[in-house]
Motif scaffolding. Structure first.
Motif, PDB file in Angstrom:
ATOM      1  N   SER A  19     -11.302   0.552  -1.921  1.00  0.00           N
ATOM      2  CA  SER A  19      -9.872   0.309  -2.086  1.00  0.00           C
ATOM      3  C   SER A  19      -9.118   1.593  -2.367  1.00  0.00           C
ATOM      4  O   SER A  19      -7.966   1.716  -1.956  1.00  0.00           O
ATOM      5  N   GLY A  20      -9.747   2.568  -3.029  1.00  0.00           N
ATOM      6  CA  GLY A  20      -9.071   3.839  -3.265  1.00  0.00           C
ATOM      7  C   GLY A  20      -8.782   4.580  -1.979  1.00  0.00           C
ATOM      8  O   GLY A  20      -7.635   4.939  -1.684  1.00  0.00           O
ATOM      9  N   ILE A  21      -9.835   4.802  -1.175  1.00  0.00           N
ATOM     10  CA  ILE A  21      -9.630   5.500   0.086  1.00  0.00           C
ATOM     11  C   ILE A  21      -8.756   4.651   1.010  1.00  0.00           C
ATOM     12  O   ILE A  21      -7.908   5.178   1.741  1.00  0.00           O
ATOM     13  N   GLY A  22      -8.938   3.312   0.947  1.00  0.00           N
ATOM     14  CA  GLY A  22      -8.123   2.425   1.782  1.00  0.00           C
ATOM     15  C   GLY A  22      -6.645   2.568   1.480  1.00  0.00           C
ATOM     16  O   GLY A  22      -5.816   2.601   2.388  1.00  0.00           O
ATOM     17  N   LEU A  23      -6.306   2.696   0.190  1.00  0.00           N
ATOM     18  CA  LEU A  23      -4.894   2.815  -0.173  1.00  0.00           C
ATOM     19  C   LEU A  23      -4.299   4.119   0.357  1.00  0.00           C
ATOM     20  O   LEU A  23      -3.202   4.121   0.928  1.00  0.00           O
ATOM     21  N   THR A  24      -5.037   5.230   0.209  1.00  0.00           N
ATOM     22  CA  THR A  24      -4.485   6.487   0.722  1.00  0.00           C
ATOM     23  C   THR A  24      -4.403   6.438   2.255  1.00  0.00           C
ATOM     24  O   THR A  24      -3.447   6.947   2.842  1.00  0.00           O
ATOM     25  N   ALA A  25      -5.409   5.791   2.893  1.00  0.00           N
ATOM     26  CA  ALA A  25      -5.362   5.691   4.348  1.00  0.00           C
ATOM     27  C   ALA A  25      -4.138   4.898   4.779  1.00  0.00           C
ATOM     28  O   ALA A  25      -3.479   5.218   5.768  1.00  0.00           O
ATOM     29  N   LEU A  26      -3.806   3.864   4.004  1.00  0.00           N
ATOM     30  CA  LEU A  26      -2.636   3.051   4.331  1.00  0.00           C
ATOM     31  C   LEU A  26      -1.359   3.870   4.167  1.00  0.00           C
ATOM     32  O   LEU A  26      -0.473   3.829   5.026  1.00  0.00           O
ATOM     33  N   MET A  27      -1.267   4.654   3.068  1.00  0.00           N
ATOM     34  CA  MET A  27      -0.101   5.518   2.872  1.00  0.00           C
ATOM     35  C   MET A  27       0.045   6.486   4.032  1.00  0.00           C
ATOM     36  O   MET A  27       1.147   6.732   4.520  1.00  0.00           O
ATOM     37  N   PHE A  28      -1.092   7.028   4.462  1.00  0.00           N
ATOM     38  CA  PHE A  28      -1.058   7.991   5.562  1.00  0.00           C
ATOM     39  C   PHE A  28      -0.647   7.293   6.849  1.00  0.00           C
ATOM     40  O   PHE A  28       0.160   7.807   7.616  1.00  0.00           O
ATOM     41  N   SER A  29      -1.183   6.079   7.073  1.00  0.00           N
ATOM     42  CA  SER A  29      -0.927   5.428   8.366  1.00  0.00           C
ATOM     43  C   SER A  29       0.515   5.000   8.537  1.00  0.00           C
ATOM     44  O   SER A  29       0.997   4.960   9.656  1.00  0.00           O
ATOM     45  N   VAL A  59       3.264  -6.104   2.884  1.00  0.00           N
ATOM     46  CA  VAL A  59       2.147  -6.988   2.521  1.00  0.00           C
ATOM     47  C   VAL A  59       0.870  -6.173   2.364  1.00  0.00           C
ATOM     48  O   VAL A  59       0.118  -6.346   1.390  1.00  0.00           O
ATOM     49  N   ALA A  60       0.626  -5.243   3.317  1.00  0.00           N
ATOM     50  CA  ALA A  60      -0.628  -4.483   3.276  1.00  0.00           C
ATOM     51  C   ALA A  60      -0.688  -3.627   2.023  1.00  0.00           C
ATOM     52  O   ALA A  60      -1.730  -3.575   1.352  1.00  0.00           O
ATOM     53  N   VAL A  61       0.436  -2.977   1.678  1.00  0.00           N
ATOM     54  CA  VAL A  61       0.421  -2.093   0.504  1.00  0.00           C
ATOM     55  C   VAL A  61       0.209  -2.907  -0.767  1.00  0.00           C
ATOM     56  O   VAL A  61      -0.596  -2.533  -1.638  1.00  0.00           O
ATOM     57  N   ILE A  62       0.912  -4.065  -0.856  1.00  0.00           N
ATOM     58  CA  ILE A  62       0.734  -4.896  -2.058  1.00  0.00           C
ATOM     59  C   ILE A  62      -0.717  -5.345  -2.166  1.00  0.00           C
ATOM     60  O   ILE A  62      -1.338  -5.269  -3.240  1.00  0.00           O
ATOM     61  N   ALA A  63      -1.304  -5.778  -1.032  1.00  0.00           N
ATOM     62  CA  ALA A  63      -2.685  -6.259  -1.068  1.00  0.00           C
ATOM     63  C   ALA A  63      -3.631  -5.149  -1.490  1.00  0.00           C
ATOM     64  O   ALA A  63      -4.537  -5.365  -2.309  1.00  0.00           O
ATOM     65  N   MET A  64      -3.408  -3.929  -0.952  1.00  0.00           N
ATOM     66  CA  MET A  64      -4.325  -2.841  -1.293  1.00  0.00           C
ATOM     67  C   MET A  64      -4.184  -2.430  -2.757  1.00  0.00           C
ATOM     68  O   MET A  64      -5.179  -2.124  -3.423  1.00  0.00           O
ATOM     69  N   LEU A  65      -2.919  -2.444  -3.260  1.00  0.00           N
ATOM     70  CA  LEU A  65      -2.727  -2.107  -4.676  1.00  0.00           C
ATOM     71  C   LEU A  65      -3.434  -3.130  -5.557  1.00  0.00           C
ATOM     72  O   LEU A  65      -4.119  -2.773  -6.523  1.00  0.00           O
ATOM     73  N   ALA A  66      -3.276  -4.424  -5.185  1.00  0.00           N
ATOM     74  CA  ALA A  66      -3.933  -5.470  -5.968  1.00  0.00           C
ATOM     75  C   ALA A  66      -5.441  -5.277  -5.943  1.00  0.00           C
ATOM     76  O   ALA A  66      -6.108  -5.405  -6.974  1.00  0.00           O
ATOM     77  N   GLY A 114       4.648  10.239   2.867  1.00  0.00           N
ATOM     78  CA  GLY A 114       3.439   9.476   2.568  1.00  0.00           C
ATOM     79  C   GLY A 114       2.191  10.231   2.966  1.00  0.00           C
ATOM     80  O   GLY A 114       1.191  10.244   2.253  1.00  0.00           O
ATOM     81  N   MET A 115       2.265  10.899   4.132  1.00  0.00           N
ATOM     82  CA  MET A 115       1.122  11.675   4.587  1.00  0.00           C
ATOM     83  C   MET A 115       0.828  12.797   3.615  1.00  0.00           C
ATOM     84  O   MET A 115      -0.316  13.049   3.231  1.00  0.00           O
ATOM     85  N   ARG A 116       1.927  13.482   3.191  1.00  0.00           N
ATOM     86  CA  ARG A 116       1.754  14.606   2.272  1.00  0.00           C
ATOM     87  C   ARG A 116       1.179  14.109   0.949  1.00  0.00           C
ATOM     88  O   ARG A 116       0.234  14.696   0.399  1.00  0.00           O
TER      89      ARG A 116
END
Lengths: 492, 114
Positions: free
Chosen positions: A84-94, A31-38, A442-444
């Protein structure tokens, strides 16, 4: 009308995550990834389509002095893209990083609330609504700073919460004073009415400067930042350092002092003074640190100083530099915090003296950290070089050679303390065997995306791209009456 | 005017408490006091001398009378709710700090420095 969705999507995602997640975090992540992509798609769409116009959304079909309005112009769209850009990468990392702390959905729900608060602050055109969204973001931030449940994290979070509540009270007092003079809470109408009453304007402006200065951690108000940003989990550190201090601090300062108060010279002078104090003192403090993340946190204060200096000079080029530096700092500081998080996860330490041999153990992290270091230290062709150069040249042009030399000195000091990171940390002599912890793809990927962006965003300085991307944002800030006429005139 | 000054004094008491007190619980109470001061200030700005409640009723005689401003009251309700949340958060943090450090004294809670 895309405006309300910037708030609806993350808020809905936060509650959906709380509702549908079971023991594991799989659904929460989805859900979080879909929301951030949107959100990222929406923000990019908004930024591309908005140009020099302004969109106004009035909630509940009330008309403007009575309603809560949401305003989308080039500046807020720009900030939304960064969030949203930094948020998406932060989500991938987390996704990979947080699993070594816990596998609970609560992290993702809080993360989406953080995004809600920041998007709300950026999108709103109402002073009290700004306060409410700011509290949402801060509330999530307090919880996320203490997410790792170690003693230091609770201590840092408590300190942050107390400092935050002082500044929130000051914001409320400022709002009360503004309301008493104008009987209005919509920022555009306040901008019309308040300059007629200079005493109230300077009084409220001083209170707002202290309150949002505390949020953006300019130097005399910085005490909470090194603790909170170094104790939080790495993706949250990057969200706080890269985005939160800019949306809650710098963005609101720009909006209030340029668009609402009409850029009074006294406050611009104070921006310059506080900015140059931040640049110098924070650089010296950063040099003395051996804790990697604490060093990065002090470096954030110093870079915020550059942004404030640019805003204080107030010429077109200086503001261009400041806006560009907001974007650049978000990218390279997020990248460096991811590097620090990866190193901490693998070696179990943040002490630079305990590191070493990282070129062999963590090749990607070392390579990307080099990009981040060169960008933050201002080496061409990385993005940090261009934004700092514009700010320094603008300072010289505007007749402030002293401030320009402070900025040059700060830039040099940045290079010095990041060389320390590279020399002792990543290329240290201590021989460490590879330990069992594996870093996820994802972190990489998050690190590589940001490392590429540190190079790619320096293209924004090319004249053709600059006029399309950065110039509308600068125009919003520079045009003193534009905000009023756009918001009040463009009533649907 | 006296009322405004006393309200400002209340704000200063809150800030004084946060700066000077060493006990976590007292700091939380002081931050509460500071919040009350800002709420009180909003209500004071909304008050009109001899004002009546801001509801238009049938047959209510409004000639020569003023109403108090209803908007700050709505704002204060919101801000009270926010403050409740923040206070709960602070108390939760204080409890967890006590579990870790076995003390409420901030001079002994000093693992972060530099």
């Amino acid at each position: 009308m895309i405006l309300p969705f910037f708030i609806i999507i993350p808020l809905l995602a936060a509650f959906l995550i709380a509702l549908i997640s079971g023991e594991r975090d799989n659904w929460a992540i989805a859900v979080a990834v879909i929301a951030m992509l949107a959100l990222l798609c929406l923000a990019l769409f908004g930024f591309v389509t908005i140009g020099a116009q302004t969109q106004v959304y009035q909630m509940g079909a009330w008309k403007i002095p009575y309603t809560i309005c949401l305003v989308l112009d080039a500046l807020s769209a720009f900030m939304l893209v960064i969030i949203s850009g930094i948020g998406l990468t932060a989500l991938m990392f987390s996704v990979f990083y947080i699993r070594h702390l816990s596998t609970s959905w609560k992290y993702y729900a809080l993360f989406m609330l953080l995004i809600t608060g920041m998007n709300g602050v950026v999108a709103t055109g109402d002073l009290f609504n700004l306060f409410v969204f700011m509290e949402i973001a801060l509330f999530a931030a307090y919880a996320l700073v203490s997410y790792g449940s170690r003693a230091e994290e609770f201590e840092a979070s408590f300190k942050y919460a107390i400092m935050g509540s002082i500044s929130s009270t000051l914001v409320l007092v400022g709002i009360a004073i503004v309301y008493s003079a104008t009987s209005n809470l919509t920022m555009a109408t306040i901008a019309q009415l308040l300059p007629q009453n200079p005493t109230v304007m300077y009084f409220a402006g001083g209170i707002f400067l202290a309150a949002f200065g505390l949020k953006s951690a300019m130097m005399p108000f910085h005490a909470w930042l090194p603790d909170a940003h170094s104790s939080a989990p790495a993706p949250i550190s990057s969200m706080l350092s890269g985005v939160l201090i800019k949306t809650l601090g710098v963005y609101v300062l720009v909006r209030l002092f340029y668009n609402v108060l009409g850029a009074p010279p006294l406050f611009l002078k104070m921006f310059m003074i506080f900015g140059s104090i931040s640049i110098l003192v924070a650089s010296f403090l950063a040099m003395g640190q051996w804790d990697f993340k604490r060093l990065l946190a002090y470096s954030s204060i110093s870079q915020i100083g550059f942004i404030l200096l640019g805003l204080g000079i107030g010429t077109r080029w200086a503001i261009l530099g400041a806006i560009f530096h907001i974007l650049n700092h978000a990218i390279f500081k997020a990248l460096l915090f991811y590097n620090a998080g990866t190193v901490e996860m693998v070696l179990g330490t943040r002490d630079l003296r305990q590191m070493g041999n990282l070129t062999k153990i963590l090749p990607y992290t070392t390579a990307t950290s080099m990009c981040g270091t060169l960008a933050v230290a201002g080496m061409p062709p990385f993005n940090g070089f261009f934004s700092k150069l514009i700010i320094i040249i603008a300072a010289v042009h505007a007749g402030h050679p002293i401030y320009a030399s402070i900025a040059v000195a700060g830039s040099f000091l940045t290079l010095v303390y990041f060389m320390k990171v590279q020399r002792y940390g990543f290329h240290g002599k201590k021989v460490i065997e590879r330990e069992g912890v594996k870093i996820g793809w994802g972190m990489r990927t998050a690190m590589i995306i940001l490392a590429v962006l540190t190079l790619a965003t320096s293209l924004l300085i090319l004249p053709g791209i600059r006029t399309a991307v950065l110039d509308p944002v600068v125009a919003v800030i520079m045009n003193k009456t534009g905000y009023i006429t756009q918001v009040l005139g463009g009533n649907l | 005017m006296t009322l405004y000054l006393m309200c400002f004094a209340l704000l200063l008491i809150g800030i004084y408490g946060i700066i000077v007190k060493r006990d976590l619980v007292k700091i939380i109470i002081a931050s509460g006091i500071m919040g009350y001061a800002s709420n009180l200030l909003l209500i004071l700005f909304a008050y009109r001398k001899g004002g009546i409640y801001p509801i238009l009723e049938k047959g209510k005689d409004m000639t020569g009378r003023v109403m108090v401003d209803p908007l700050p009251q709505a704002l204060v309700l919101t801000s009270i709710v926010i403050e409740l949340g923040i206070t709960a958060m602070l108390i939760a943090l204080a409890i967890r700090i006590f579990e870790k450090y076995k003390t409420f004294d901030i001079t002994k809670i000093r693992r972060l420095k530099g």
